[in-house]
Scaffold this motif. Structure first.
Motif, PDB file in Angstrom:
ATOM      1  N   ASP A  22       0.807  -1.223   0.000  1.00 22.90           N
ATOM      2  CA  ASP A  22       0.000   0.000   0.000  1.00 22.90           C
ATOM      3  C   ASP A  22       0.837   1.268   0.000  1.00 22.90           C
ATOM      4  OD1 ASP A  22      -2.161  -1.653  -0.048  1.00 22.90           O
ATOM      5  OD2 ASP A  22      -2.973  -1.075   1.896  1.00 22.90           O
ATOM      6  N   LEU A  23       1.993   1.227  -0.660  1.00 24.36           N
ATOM      7  CA  LEU A  23       2.817   2.433  -0.718  1.00 24.36           C
ATOM      8  C   LEU A  23       2.015   3.567  -1.372  1.00 24.36           C
ATOM      9  CD1 LEU A  23       4.878  -0.024  -0.535  1.00 24.36           C
ATOM     10  CD2 LEU A  23       6.545   1.615  -1.399  1.00 24.36           C
ATOM     11  N   GLY A  24       2.177   4.754  -0.866  1.00 22.47           N
ATOM     12  CA  GLY A  24       1.444   5.897  -1.406  1.00 22.47           C
ATOM     13  C   GLY A  24       0.043   6.036  -0.870  1.00 22.47           C
ATOM     14  N   SER A  25      -0.390   5.081  -0.053  1.00 22.77           N
ATOM     15  CA  SER A  25      -1.754   5.137   0.490  1.00 22.77           C
ATOM     16  C   SER A  25      -1.866   6.152   1.613  1.00 22.77           C
ATOM     17  CB  SER A  25      -2.129   3.763   1.045  1.00 22.77           C
ATOM     18  OG  SER A  25      -1.338   3.472   2.186  1.00 22.77           O
ATOM     19  N   GLY A  26      -3.110   6.454   1.982  1.00 22.27           N
ATOM     20  CA  GLY A  26      -3.348   7.351   3.101  1.00 22.27           C
ATOM     21  C   GLY A  26      -2.715   6.831   4.383  1.00 22.27           C
ATOM     22  N   ALA A  27      -2.812   5.518   4.590  1.00 25.04           N
ATOM     23  CA  ALA A  27      -2.245   4.948   5.817  1.00 25.04           C
ATOM     24  C   ALA A  27      -0.731   5.128   5.839  1.00 25.04           C
ATOM     25  CB  ALA A  27      -2.606   3.465   5.925  1.00 25.04           C
ATOM     26  N   ARG A  28      -0.082   4.904   4.677  1.00 27.45           N
ATOM     27  CA  ARG A  28       1.376   5.037   4.648  1.00 27.45           C
ATOM     28  C   ARG A  28       1.785   6.507   4.778  1.00 27.45           C
ATOM     29  NH1 ARG A  28       4.238   0.029   3.478  1.00 27.45           N
ATOM     30  NH2 ARG A  28       6.061   1.354   3.690  1.00 27.45           N
ATOM     31  N   ILE A  29       1.030   7.410   4.190  1.00 25.27           N
ATOM     32  CA  ILE A  29       1.358   8.842   4.302  1.00 25.27           C
ATOM     33  C   ILE A  29       1.195   9.299   5.754  1.00 25.27           C
ATOM     34  CG2 ILE A  29       0.607  11.169   3.647  1.00 25.27           C
ATOM     35  CD1 ILE A  29      -0.109   9.998   0.867  1.00 25.27           C
ATOM     36  N   GLY A  30       0.113   8.860   6.398  1.00 26.68           N
ATOM     37  CA  GLY A  30      -0.098   9.229   7.797  1.00 26.68           C
ATOM     38  C   GLY A  30       0.986   8.648   8.693  1.00 26.68           C
ATOM     39  N   HIS A  31       1.352   7.397   8.410  1.00 26.66           N
ATOM     40  CA  HIS A  31       2.435   6.747   9.154  1.00 26.66           C
ATOM     41  C   HIS A  31       3.734   7.532   8.990  1.00 26.66           C
ATOM     42  CE1 HIS A  31       5.772   3.779   9.423  1.00 26.66           C
ATOM     43  NE2 HIS A  31       5.081   3.325  10.441  1.00 26.66           N
ATOM     44  N   ALA A  32       4.011   7.940   7.763  1.00 26.34           N
ATOM     45  CA  ALA A  32       5.239   8.698   7.496  1.00 26.34           C
ATOM     46  C   ALA A  32       5.233  10.030   8.255  1.00 26.34           C
ATOM     47  CB  ALA A  32       5.388   8.945   5.993  1.00 26.34           C
ATOM     48  N   LEU A  33       4.059  10.637   8.378  1.00 24.04           N
ATOM     49  CA  LEU A  33       3.973  11.908   9.110  1.00 24.04           C
ATOM     50  C   LEU A  33       4.290  11.705  10.595  1.00 24.04           C
ATOM     51  CD1 LEU A  33       3.346  14.898   9.501  1.00 24.04           C
ATOM     52  CD2 LEU A  33       0.905  14.310   9.582  1.00 24.04           C
ATOM     53  N   LEU A  34       3.767  10.649  11.188  1.00 20.14           N
ATOM     54  CA  LEU A  34       4.044  10.405  12.610  1.00 20.14           C
ATOM     55  C   LEU A  34       5.528  10.098  12.823  1.00 20.14           C
ATOM     56  CD1 LEU A  34       0.960   8.354  13.854  1.00 20.14           C
ATOM     57  CD2 LEU A  34       1.290  10.810  13.717  1.00 20.14           C
ATOM     58  N   GLN A  35       6.100   9.319  11.915  1.00 22.47           N
ATOM     59  CA  GLN A  35       7.529   9.005  11.995  1.00 22.47           C
ATOM     60  C   GLN A  35       8.362  10.275  11.866  1.00 22.47           C
ATOM     61  OE1 GLN A  35       9.063   5.326  10.182  1.00 22.47           O
ATOM     62  NE2 GLN A  35      10.082   6.666   8.733  1.00 22.47           N
ATOM     63  N   GLU A  36       7.969  11.120  10.920  1.00 21.53           N
ATOM     64  CA  GLU A  36       8.644  12.397  10.700  1.00 21.53           C
ATOM     65  C   GLU A  36       8.571  13.267  11.956  1.00 21.53           C
ATOM     66  OE1 GLU A  36      10.293  13.266   8.025  1.00 21.53           O
ATOM     67  OE2 GLU A  36      10.760  15.247   8.847  1.00 21.53           O
ATOM     68  N   THR A  37       7.437  13.210  12.637  1.00 20.60           N
ATOM     69  CA  THR A  37       7.260  14.024  13.842  1.00 20.60           C
ATOM     70  C   THR A  37       8.219  13.597  14.943  1.00 20.60           C
ATOM     71  OG1 THR A  37       4.934  14.328  13.244  1.00 20.60           O
ATOM     72  CG2 THR A  37       5.550  14.840  15.512  1.00 20.60           C
ATOM     73  N   LEU A  38       8.447  12.299  15.067  1.00 15.80           N
ATOM     74  CA  LEU A  38       9.431  11.820  16.048  1.00 15.80           C
ATOM     75  C   LEU A  38      10.832  12.304  15.685  1.00 15.80           C
ATOM     76  CD1 LEU A  38       8.695   8.092  17.000  1.00 15.80           C
ATOM     77  CD2 LEU A  38       8.262  10.164  18.319  1.00 15.80           C
ATOM     78  N   LEU A  39      11.166  12.244  14.389  1.00 14.60           N
ATOM     79  CA  LEU A  39      12.489  12.704  13.953  1.00 14.60           C
ATOM     80  C   LEU A  39      12.652  14.196  14.245  1.00 14.60           C
ATOM     81  CD1 LEU A  39      12.754  10.756  10.576  1.00 14.60           C
ATOM     82  CD2 LEU A  39      14.107  10.346  12.635  1.00 14.60           C
ATOM     83  N   ALA A  40      11.565  14.945  14.056  1.00 15.55           N
ATOM     84  CA  ALA A  40      11.618  16.384  14.349  1.00 15.55           C
ATOM     85  C   ALA A  40      11.785  16.600  15.851  1.00 15.55           C
ATOM     86  CB  ALA A  40      10.346  17.069  13.837  1.00 15.55           C
ATOM     87  N   HIS A  41      11.048  15.845  16.635  1.00 15.16           N
ATOM     88  CA  HIS A  41      11.173  15.971  18.091  1.00 15.16           C
ATOM     89  C   HIS A  41      12.611  15.703  18.541  1.00 15.16           C
ATOM     90  CE1 HIS A  41      11.479  14.171  22.103  1.00 15.16           C
ATOM     91  NE2 HIS A  41      10.690  15.160  22.444  1.00 15.16           N
ATOM     92  N   ASP A  42      13.248  14.715  17.919  1.00 13.45           N
ATOM     93  CA  ASP A  42      14.613  14.349  18.310  1.00 13.45           C
ATOM     94  C   ASP A  42      15.672  15.282  17.708  1.00 13.45           C
ATOM     95  OD1 ASP A  42      13.717  12.262  19.839  1.00 13.45           O
ATOM     96  OD2 ASP A  42      14.270  10.672  18.440  1.00 13.45           O
ATOM     97  N   GLY A  43      15.232  16.270  16.933  1.00 15.53           N
ATOM     98  CA  GLY A  43      16.186  17.202  16.339  1.00 15.53           C
ATOM     99  C   GLY A  43      16.947  16.634  15.159  1.00 15.53           C
ATOM    100  N   ILE A  44      16.455  15.531  14.606  1.00 15.14           N
ATOM    101  CA  ILE A  44      17.158  14.896  13.480  1.00 15.14           C
ATOM    102  C   ILE A  44      16.707  15.524  12.162  1.00 15.14           C
ATOM    103  CG2 ILE A  44      17.513  12.709  12.252  1.00 15.14           C
ATOM    104  CD1 ILE A  44      17.063  11.439  15.151  1.00 15.14           C
ATOM    105  N   HIS A  45      15.438  15.845  12.068  1.00 13.11           N
ATOM    106  CA  HIS A  45      14.919  16.621  10.944  1.00 13.11           C
ATOM    107  C   HIS A  45      14.398  17.954  11.477  1.00 13.11           C
ATOM    108  CE1 HIS A  45      13.999  13.002   8.056  1.00 13.11           C
ATOM    109  NE2 HIS A  45      15.283  13.167   8.289  1.00 13.11           N
TER     110      HIS A  45
END
Lengths: 293, 293
Positions: free
Chosen positions: A146-169
Motif C-alpha cells: 500500500d505504498l502511497g496510500s493514506g495509511a502510509r502517508i499518515g504513518h510517514a507523518l508520525l515518523q517524521e514528527t518523532l524525527l523532528a522531536h529528536d532534532g534529526i529533521h
C-alpha cells in the motif's frame, strides 16, 4: 415480466444498490447498512436485500420482481471462495456475479474503454483492463504494501514528527501540528502508533496534502516520496500498454498535482462511480435475458 | 570484609554478571537465565542473583560477600519507575544502581571518554555523553521509529520483494531469495509480515548485508537508505559536539562501510563490552566504600 438489472456496491460501512430497466437506464438508487461479506456475511446479505428493495420501492416497482432480477455485486473479499459461495447461494436473485469492488470501480470510471484505475484510499490497489483482460497490481495491505496510500502517508507523518522531536529533521508546520496534538510528548505518539490501525494512520493523510499545498517543505517531501511509489506503478501500467488512468479513492482528487509530469497526459476524469459500474456490468452480462423470457 | 563490585548486564535472553575487587580488576564472570525487569521482574531477580553467585563461586569467593557487594545493573526498561523500584528493593546487594542497557554499553565502549554509541540491532538507539551529561536519541521502537535497524531493514526487504513480484521493481538475488523462500506466493509474505514481530523482520537484515557485499544492487539500495537514516542521527550528534562514535549491536560490525565518508573518521573501536561498562560504573560509584568499612 420485466427482468430488472441490479448493481450493488457493497462496502464495510454501507451498501448501495441501483436498479436499471432492460435498456440499461438507471431507474432508482438506494442505500442500506454494512455489507462486508468476509467479516459478517449474513448482515451483508440483509443489507444487499434491503438496498435492493428500497431501490425498487423508490421507483414503485413490484418487489416480487427482485425474484427475477439479475445482479452484479462489487465487494471486498470477492476472491475468498468460501465467503463468495455462502453469499451467492443466499442472494434473492436467480442469477448474480460477485466481483471485486475494484472491478466495478474500474467499469464505472472507464466505461467500456481500456485503461486503469488507481484506487488511492486508506490502502492502494491498481486495476487495469486491456481487451477484457483485467489485471490487479498491489493491494497487499498496510504492513508491507500500500505504498502511497493514506495509511502510509499518515504513518510517514508520525515518523517524521518523532524525527523532528529528536532534532534529526527540521520541524515544520505539519510535524509541529502533530507534536502539539500529542502534547509535545513523543511517547504519546509512539503509543498511538502501536495501537493504530491503517485507518487511524490514514486520517493524517489529508493534513499532509493541506500543508503541502500551503508550501510546507516537510509535507511536500512526504508527498513526493508517496507519489514516487504511485508513479512507479503507473510506469508499470504504461509499460503494459495502459493509455488512460483514473485516480480514485479518497486521495484520488488530491494526488494529480503530485504525479510525475510524464503521467499527466494519461490522467482522465472518471465517467461514473462504482455503483454505475456495477449496473453497467449487470446490463452487459444479463441484458440478453430479456429475449429469453 | 572486602566490598566487591558487581556489574550486571541483564537482557531478555540472558543475564551476565562480573565481579571485581576494590581495585576494579575483574575477577570472574558468569551467566544465567533471562533478566527482563519489565515482563518478568521475579525471574529477572533470580537470574541476577544466580549470575552473581556463579561469578563469586568461579573465583572461590565466600557467597556471603554478596550481602556487602555493590552493583550497577544495566537493563532495558530502566526508565519505568515501578519496575525499577520492584527490582531494586529485592536485590541481594545493600546498594545498587539500575541503569539503562545503553549506558553500560556506552561506558564499556568508550571507557571514560566523551563520545557516543549507536546501538544498531533489532532496534536502534543512540546515546552520547559529554562532560557527564548523557543524552538519548531514538529508541522509539519499530512501529514509527528505529530507522536503520535490523527490523526496518528486514521489513524493507520483504516490501521490496512484493514490489519485485508485482513487476514494479526489478528482481535481484536478495529479493529473489525471499520470494523463493515463500514459495513464490506473495500472500505467504504478506501473512508472515502481518504476524511478524520486530525480531522476525530483523532476521532478514544480515541477508541484505551479505547480498550487498556481493554486489546486489537492490540490497545496496536498501542499505544506502538505512545508512542515510543512521548518518542523519550522527550529524545531529556531531552538531552537539560528539567527536567519537562506536557502532554497537548486532549490525554494528556490518555497518561501517555503509556510513557516509564524512563520519568515517569519527568511528572508533569499542574498548570493552557492556558488562565491562557495568563493572566500571560500579567501581567508579562505589569504590570509595572501601575506605568507610
Amino acid at each position: 415480466m420485466t427482468i430488472y438489472l441490479i448493481g450493488i456496491d457493497g462496502g464495510g460501512t454501507s451498501c448501495r444498490a441501483a436498479v436499471a430497466g432492460p435498456d440499461g437506464r438507471i431507474l432508482a438508487r438506494a442505500q442500506s447498512g454494512p455489507a462486508n461479506i468476509l467479516s459478517d456475511p449474513d448482515t451483508a446479505l440483509e443489507s444487499i436485500a434491503d438496498a435492493t428493495r428500497a431501490a425498487f420501492n423508490a421507483e414503485g416497482i413490484d418487489a416480487r420482481c427482485i425474484g427475477s432480477a439479475r445482479a452484479v455485486l462489487g465487494v471486498a473479499g470477492n476472491n475468498v471462495g468460501d465467503a463468495v459461495r455462502h453469499v451467492k447461494n443466499r442472494l434473492p436473485f436467480p442469477e448474480a456475479d460477485i466481483e471485486s469492488d475494484g472491478l466495478i470501480a474500474l467499469q464505472g470510471a472507464l466505461g467500456n474503454d481500456d485503461g486503469a484505475v488507481a484506487i488511492l484510499g486508506t490502502g492502494t490497489i491498481y486495476i487495469s483492463r486491456q481487451r477484457n483482460t483485467v489485471t490487479y497490481i498491489g493491494g497487499w495491505g498496510f504492513t508491507i504494501g500500500d505504498l502511497g496510500s493514506g495509511a502510509r502517508i499518515g504513518h510517514a507523518l508520525l515518523q517524521e514528527t518523532l524525527l523532528a522531536h529528536d532534532g534529526i529533521h527540521a520541524i515544520s508546520g505539519v510535524s509541529g501540528s502533530v507534536l502539539a496534538e500529542f502534547k509535545n510528548d513523543p511517547r504519546n505518539i509512539v503509543e498511538f502508533a502501536r495501537q493504530a490501525k491503517p485507518g487511524d494512520f490514514g486520517r493524517y493523510a489529508p493534513r499532509v496534502f493541506e500543508h503541502a499545498k500551503q508550501g510546507d517543505a516537510v509535507a511536500a517531501r512526504l508527498l513526493k516520496e508517496a507519489a514516487v511509489s504511485v508513479d512507479e506503478v503507473l510506469d508499470r501500467l504504461v509499460a503494459r500498454g495502459t493509455q488512460k488512468i483514473c485516480l480514485l479513492g479518497g486521495l484520488g482528487p488530491l494526488y494529480p498535482s503530485w504525479i510525475a509530469a510524464r503521467h499527466q497526459n494519461l490522467l482522465a476524469t472518471p465517467v461514473g462511480d462504482a455503483l454505475t459500474g456495477a449496473v453497467a456490468l449487470a446490463v452487459s452480462r444479463f441484458r440478453h435475458l430479456k429475449a429469453i423470457v
